[in-house]
Design a protein around this motif. Sequence first.
Motif, short mmCIF file in Angstrom:
data_model
loop_
_atom_site.label_atom_id
_atom_site.label_comp_id
_atom_site.label_asym_id
_atom_site.label_seq_id
_atom_site.Cartn_x
_atom_site.Cartn_y
_atom_site.Cartn_z
N GLU A 1 36.79 49.99 5.66
CA GLU A 1 36.39 50.78 6.82
C GLU A 1 36.17 52.26 6.47
O GLU A 1 35.31 52.92 7.05
CB GLU A 1 37.39 50.63 7.98
CG GLU A 1 38.78 51.12 7.69
CD GLU A 1 39.71 50.11 6.98
OE1 GLU A 1 40.89 50.45 6.81
OE2 GLU A 1 39.25 49.03 6.59
N ARG A 2 36.93 52.77 5.50
CA ARG A 2 36.74 54.16 5.07
C ARG A 2 35.44 54.27 4.26
O ARG A 2 34.70 55.24 4.40
CB ARG A 2 37.93 54.65 4.26
CG ARG A 2 37.94 56.17 4.15
CD ARG A 2 39.22 56.73 3.59
NE ARG A 2 40.35 56.40 4.44
CZ ARG A 2 41.56 56.04 3.97
NH1 ARG A 2 41.78 55.97 2.69
NH2 ARG A 2 42.53 55.75 4.80
N ARG A 3 35.15 53.28 3.43
CA ARG A 3 33.87 53.27 2.69
C ARG A 3 32.70 53.24 3.67
O ARG A 3 31.70 53.94 3.49
CB ARG A 3 33.81 52.06 1.76
CG ARG A 3 34.65 52.19 0.54
CD ARG A 3 34.36 51.00 -0.40
NE ARG A 3 35.38 50.90 -1.42
CZ ARG A 3 35.42 51.64 -2.52
NH1 ARG A 3 34.49 52.53 -2.73
NH2 ARG A 3 36.39 51.48 -3.39
N ALA A 4 32.81 52.43 4.71
CA ALA A 4 31.75 52.32 5.71
C ALA A 4 31.56 53.65 6.44
O ALA A 4 30.44 54.07 6.71
CB ALA A 4 32.05 51.19 6.68
N ALA A 5 32.66 54.31 6.76
CA ALA A 5 32.58 55.59 7.46
C ALA A 5 31.90 56.65 6.58
O ALA A 5 31.10 57.44 7.05
CB ALA A 5 33.97 56.06 7.89
N MET A 6 32.22 56.66 5.28
CA MET A 6 31.57 57.59 4.35
C MET A 6 30.07 57.28 4.28
O MET A 6 29.24 58.19 4.23
CB MET A 6 32.19 57.52 2.96
CG MET A 6 33.55 58.18 2.84
SD MET A 6 33.55 59.95 3.22
CE MET A 6 32.59 60.61 1.88
N ALA A 7 29.70 56.00 4.25
CA ALA A 7 28.29 55.63 4.21
C ALA A 7 27.57 56.10 5.48
O ALA A 7 26.43 56.56 5.41
CB ALA A 7 28.16 54.12 4.04
N ARG A 8 28.24 56.00 6.63
CA ARG A 8 27.64 56.49 7.88
C ARG A 8 27.39 58.00 7.82
O ARG A 8 26.37 58.48 8.32
CB ARG A 8 28.52 56.13 9.08
CG ARG A 8 28.36 54.70 9.56
CD ARG A 8 29.01 54.47 10.91
NE ARG A 8 30.44 54.76 10.94
CZ ARG A 8 31.39 53.92 10.53
NH1 ARG A 8 31.07 52.73 10.05
NH2 ARG A 8 32.66 54.25 10.59
N LEU A 9 28.33 58.73 7.25
CA LEU A 9 28.13 60.19 7.12
C LEU A 9 26.90 60.47 6.26
O LEU A 9 26.12 61.38 6.56
CB LEU A 9 29.34 60.85 6.47
CG LEU A 9 30.55 61.16 7.33
CD1 LEU A 9 31.59 61.90 6.51
CD2 LEU A 9 30.17 61.95 8.56
N ALA A 10 26.75 59.73 5.18
CA ALA A 10 25.62 59.95 4.27
C ALA A 10 24.29 59.66 4.95
O ALA A 10 23.27 60.29 4.65
CB ALA A 10 25.77 59.09 3.02
#
Length: 176
Positions: free
Chosen positions: A165-174
């Motif tokens: 979920e943290r990886r997904a959140a970072m991808a959303r920021l990008a």
Amino acid sequence: MNDKELADRVSALADRAELTELVARFFGSIDDRQRDPEAHPFDAAWARAFFTDDVEFRYPVGAYKGHASEGMDLAMDNFGRTQHLAGIPEIVLDGDRAAVRWSAVHTHVHLASTQEARADRLGETFVSGGHYDAEAVRTPEGWRFRAVALDVTWTTGKPPLVPPERRAAMARLADS
């Protein structure tokens, strides 16, 4: 040296001092937050103290624009404690802009949950070194970073376990 040359020299020294302090306060704020998140949150006031609203980040964990507090939360929530050491910055002034480069060593103590999941000894660390290249601009509130890029040149220890979920959140920021 005439009065104008002296005034220009003093002004440049004041700018260099403020930019050096910006680097020191930024690193100190990361470690303060890790020590006491309630007293030192990565919130909007924190972001305004260091960055422009349109700041661009390029870190090993991802690149994104804006979202300074959210991005820092996502990255630093992978660790229990940290210590960031910054070298003396190299500063090239150009009016109301400055190129700022500094070397750094980042020591990260893994979360207890990471140590348990890996059956590591208590206090296991992930350490990295490299340099930052930043663009700073003069604002009415003082110097702020408009762009920050970290180039990691070495690491030792195991990297953090990053939940999906943290990886997904970072991808959303990008992507935003």
